[in-house]
Design an enzyme around this catalytic site. Structure first.
Site, PDB file in Angstrom:
ATOM      1  N   SER A   1       0.192   4.900   1.356  1.00 10.56           N
ATOM      2  CA  SER A   1       1.073   5.665   0.481  1.00 10.56           C
ATOM      3  C   SER A   1       1.080   7.162   0.772  1.00 10.56           C
ATOM      4  CB  SER A   1       0.680   5.429  -0.983  1.00 10.56           C
ATOM      5  OG  SER A   1      -0.698   5.686  -1.183  1.00 10.56           O
TER       6      SER A   1
ATOM      7  N   HIS B   1      -1.488  11.312  -5.994  1.00  6.47           N
ATOM      8  CA  HIS B   1      -0.765  11.375  -4.726  1.00  6.47           C
ATOM      9  C   HIS B   1      -0.129  12.757  -4.563  1.00  6.47           C
ATOM     10  CE1 HIS B   1      -1.135   6.987  -4.808  1.00  6.47           C
ATOM     11  NE2 HIS B   1      -0.882   7.023  -3.510  1.00  6.47           N
TER      12      HIS B   1
END
Length: 262
Positions: free
Chosen positions: A36, A243
């Site tokens: 990711s 993230h």
């Protein structure tokens, strides 16, 4: 006199034009692999074709492709990817014609997502224990898992420059910060540092270039005073938690990768 000067200027201009080297057309055939952090989860602007892999046009591989414009570009990076899934589902994108490869992988093999869930929901003792278990697993298993990935990359793309990109530590320490305890934050950073160290060592053993993004994120981590380049825990969109934001990809990841990739 004016005619003579004009003639000299014209001749000089022509000479300089002939002497100046033509700008080389980008010739790289670039493939982006990984999890990711490579696909760009958290950066938004996901491509329709990527589905649940959530490949973003604002991820560092896509930014490189847009700015450098290599001869070809393909990203097969995917949210949730592990070393095993990279081998099984991503390496097929490589070939003998591939000249540049980027890869960020390893965090899911030691359970980044599960660790952060434990730390948020169950407190310091469970958090520290979860990170310690992940560190033990990383030491025991990650070197071999990464070696398998890197060997697969080299076998399929024997002439490629390979840039292995690491992870940023999540927290700036020594600041006042709500949420997790100082002990938990310190232990989480410790675990990320260990994973990056293992990745760096494995990359060097394979003859690959390691791109360390940690210093680039300093001042932009969670609990820092600057603009945050990482998403904090987000219950409304849990998958983007921890993230990089779009700014984290463009200001953190991209310049480091660009400097290593050429």
């Amino acid at each position: 006199m004016a005619t003579l000067v004009l003639s000299l200027v014209t001749a000089l201009g022509a000479t300089l034009a002939l002497a100046a080297p033509a700008q080389a057309a980008p010739s790289d055939h670039y493939v982006a692999l990984g999890d990711s952090y490579s696909s760009g989860v958290g950066a938004g602007s996901y491509t329709a074709e990527s589905g649940s892999c959530q490949r973003s046009t604002k991820a560092y591989p896509a930014l490189y492709a847009t700015n450098v414009q290599p001869a070809s570009y393909r990203s097969v990076a995917c949210s949730g990817a592990t070393t095993t899934s990279v081998i099984n589902t991503q390496l097929g994108a490589l070939s003998a014609a591939t000249t540049l490869v980027s890869v960020t992988v390893g965090g899911n093999d030691v359970g980044f997502a599960n660790i952060m869930t434990t730390c948020v929901l169950y407190g310091t003792t469970d958090c520290v224990a979860a990170v310690q278990a992940a560190e033990d697993k990383a030491r025991a298993d990650l070197p071999t898992l990464l070696r398998n990935v890197y060997t697969g990359i080299r076998n399929r793309a024997p002439s490629a420059r390979v840039v292995v990109v690491g992870y940023p530590v999540f927290y700036q320490l020594g600041t006042t910060c709500v949420g997790l305890s100082v002990t938990s934050r310190t232990k989480i950073n410790e675990g990320i540092n260990l994973v990056d160290d293992i990745i760096r060592t494995a990359a060097a053993a394979a003859g690959f270039t390691f791109a360390d993004v940690q210093s680039q994120f300093v001042g932009h981590q969670l609990c820092s005073g600057g603009t945050k380049w990482l998403h904090a825990l987000n219950f409304a969109s849990i998958g983007i938690s921890y993230h990089p934001t779009a700014a984290g990809q463009s200001g953190g990841y991209y310049p480091v990768f660009r400097s290593k990739a050429g």
